[in-house]
Design a protein around this motif. Structure first.
Motif, PDB file in Angstrom:
ATOM      1  N   LEU A 195      32.860  33.548  35.929  1.00  0.00           N
ATOM      2  CA  LEU A 195      33.028  34.326  37.643  1.00  0.00           C
ATOM      3  C   LEU A 195      32.550  33.179  38.201  1.00  0.00           C
ATOM      4  O   LEU A 195      33.468  32.499  39.323  1.00  0.00           O
ATOM      5  CB  LEU A 195      33.487  35.919  37.818  1.00  0.00           C
ATOM      6  CG  LEU A 195      33.425  36.498  37.397  1.00  0.00           C
ATOM      7  CD1 LEU A 195      32.603  37.760  37.641  1.00  0.00           C
ATOM      8  CD2 LEU A 195      35.316  36.288  37.649  1.00  0.00           C
TER       9      LEU A 195
ATOM     10  N   HIS B  73      36.190  30.932  36.914  1.00  0.00           N
ATOM     11  CA  HIS B  73      37.411  30.771  36.707  1.00  0.00           C
ATOM     12  C   HIS B  73      38.132  32.527  36.931  1.00  0.00           C
ATOM     13  O   HIS B  73      37.467  33.606  37.017  1.00  0.00           O
ATOM     14  CB  HIS B  73      37.205  30.617  34.993  1.00  0.00           C
ATOM     15  CG  HIS B  73      37.162  29.306  34.661  1.00  0.00           C
ATOM     16  ND1 HIS B  73      38.073  29.152  34.233  1.00  0.00           N
ATOM     17  CD2 HIS B  73      35.538  29.026  34.721  1.00  0.00           C
ATOM     18  CE1 HIS B  73      37.170  27.955  33.499  1.00  0.00           C
ATOM     19  NE2 HIS B  73      35.776  27.881  34.518  1.00  0.00           N
ATOM     20  N   THR B  74      39.231  32.724  36.133  1.00  0.00           N
ATOM     21  CA  THR B  74      39.609  34.788  36.635  1.00  0.00           C
ATOM     22  C   THR B  74      39.300  34.948  35.203  1.00  0.00           C
ATOM     23  O   THR B  74      39.599  34.333  34.323  1.00  0.00           O
ATOM     24  CB  THR B  74      41.101  34.807  36.761  1.00  0.00           C
ATOM     25  OG1 THR B  74      41.648  33.773  37.858  1.00  0.00           O
ATOM     26  CG2 THR B  74      41.574  35.887  36.337  1.00  0.00           C
TER      27      THR B  74
ATOM     28  N   GLY C 156      32.502  37.103  42.475  1.00  0.00           N
ATOM     29  CA  GLY C 156      33.411  37.148  42.294  1.00  0.00           C
ATOM     30  C   GLY C 156      34.782  37.658  42.168  1.00  0.00           C
ATOM     31  O   GLY C 156      35.672  36.820  41.455  1.00  0.00           O
TER      32      GLY C 156
ATOM     33  N   GLN D 253      37.726  39.567  43.991  1.00  0.00           N
ATOM     34  CA  GLN D 253      38.838  37.561  43.327  1.00  0.00           C
ATOM     35  C   GLN D 253      39.144  37.659  42.535  1.00  0.00           C
ATOM     36  O   GLN D 253      40.806  37.478  42.138  1.00  0.00           O
ATOM     37  CB  GLN D 253      38.745  36.282  44.375  1.00  0.00           C
ATOM     38  CG  GLN D 253      38.088  36.759  45.694  1.00  0.00           C
ATOM     39  CD  GLN D 253      36.953  37.379  46.445  1.00  0.00           C
ATOM     40  OE1 GLN D 253      35.514  37.311  44.948  1.00  0.00           O
ATOM     41  NE2 GLN D 253      35.936  37.683  47.518  1.00  0.00           N
ATOM     42  N   ARG D 254      38.263  37.672  40.997  1.00  0.00           N
ATOM     43  CA  ARG D 254      39.446  36.806  40.140  1.00  0.00           C
ATOM     44  C   ARG D 254      39.157  37.580  38.405  1.00  0.00           C
ATOM     45  O   ARG D 254      38.926  37.248  37.769  1.00  0.00           O
ATOM     46  CB  ARG D 254      37.746  35.553  39.382  1.00  0.00           C
ATOM     47  CG  ARG D 254      38.602  34.860  40.850  1.00  0.00           C
ATOM     48  CD  ARG D 254      37.860  33.014  40.421  1.00  0.00           C
ATOM     49  NE  ARG D 254      36.527  32.934  40.795  1.00  0.00           N
ATOM     50  CZ  ARG D 254      35.438  33.468  41.931  1.00  0.00           C
ATOM     51  NH1 ARG D 254      36.534  33.536  42.952  1.00  0.00           N
ATOM     52  NH2 ARG D 254      34.512  33.262  41.664  1.00  0.00           N
TER      53      ARG D 254
END
Length: 81
Positions: A5, A9-10, A32, A35-36
């Motif tokens: 994260l 990266h997702t 993160g 968002q991901r």
């Protein structure tokens, strides 16, 4: 997960019950994650339950059971990221 994260990266993660806040709050609190991070319900004993979670993924880290990796495997995985 935290490092992935942080690197932007997702991340798709499987859990027994993504709606159970007591079990997933620590994951959702990671920087993160909002968002991901995508959480998916999955069961190791249910055939096909991981199908949705791995769709669109380039790399899969399976940590729910032990596995044996050959020498150099970790380096190959890092290069793929």
């Amino acid at each position: 997960m935290q490092q992935l994260l942080a690197a932007g990266h997702t991340v798709h993660a499987t859990v027994r019950n993504p709606g159970h806040e007591g079990s997933v709050a620590h994951l959702k609190a990671l920087p993160g994650a909002e968002q991901r991070l995508r959480l998916f319900k999955a069961d190791l004993l249910a055939p096909g339950s991981f199908y949705e979670a791995v769709q669109g993924c380039t790399v899969v880290f399976h940590t729910a059971s032990p596995f044996i990796a050959t020498a150099g495997y970790g380096e190959q995985a890092r290069k793929a990221l």
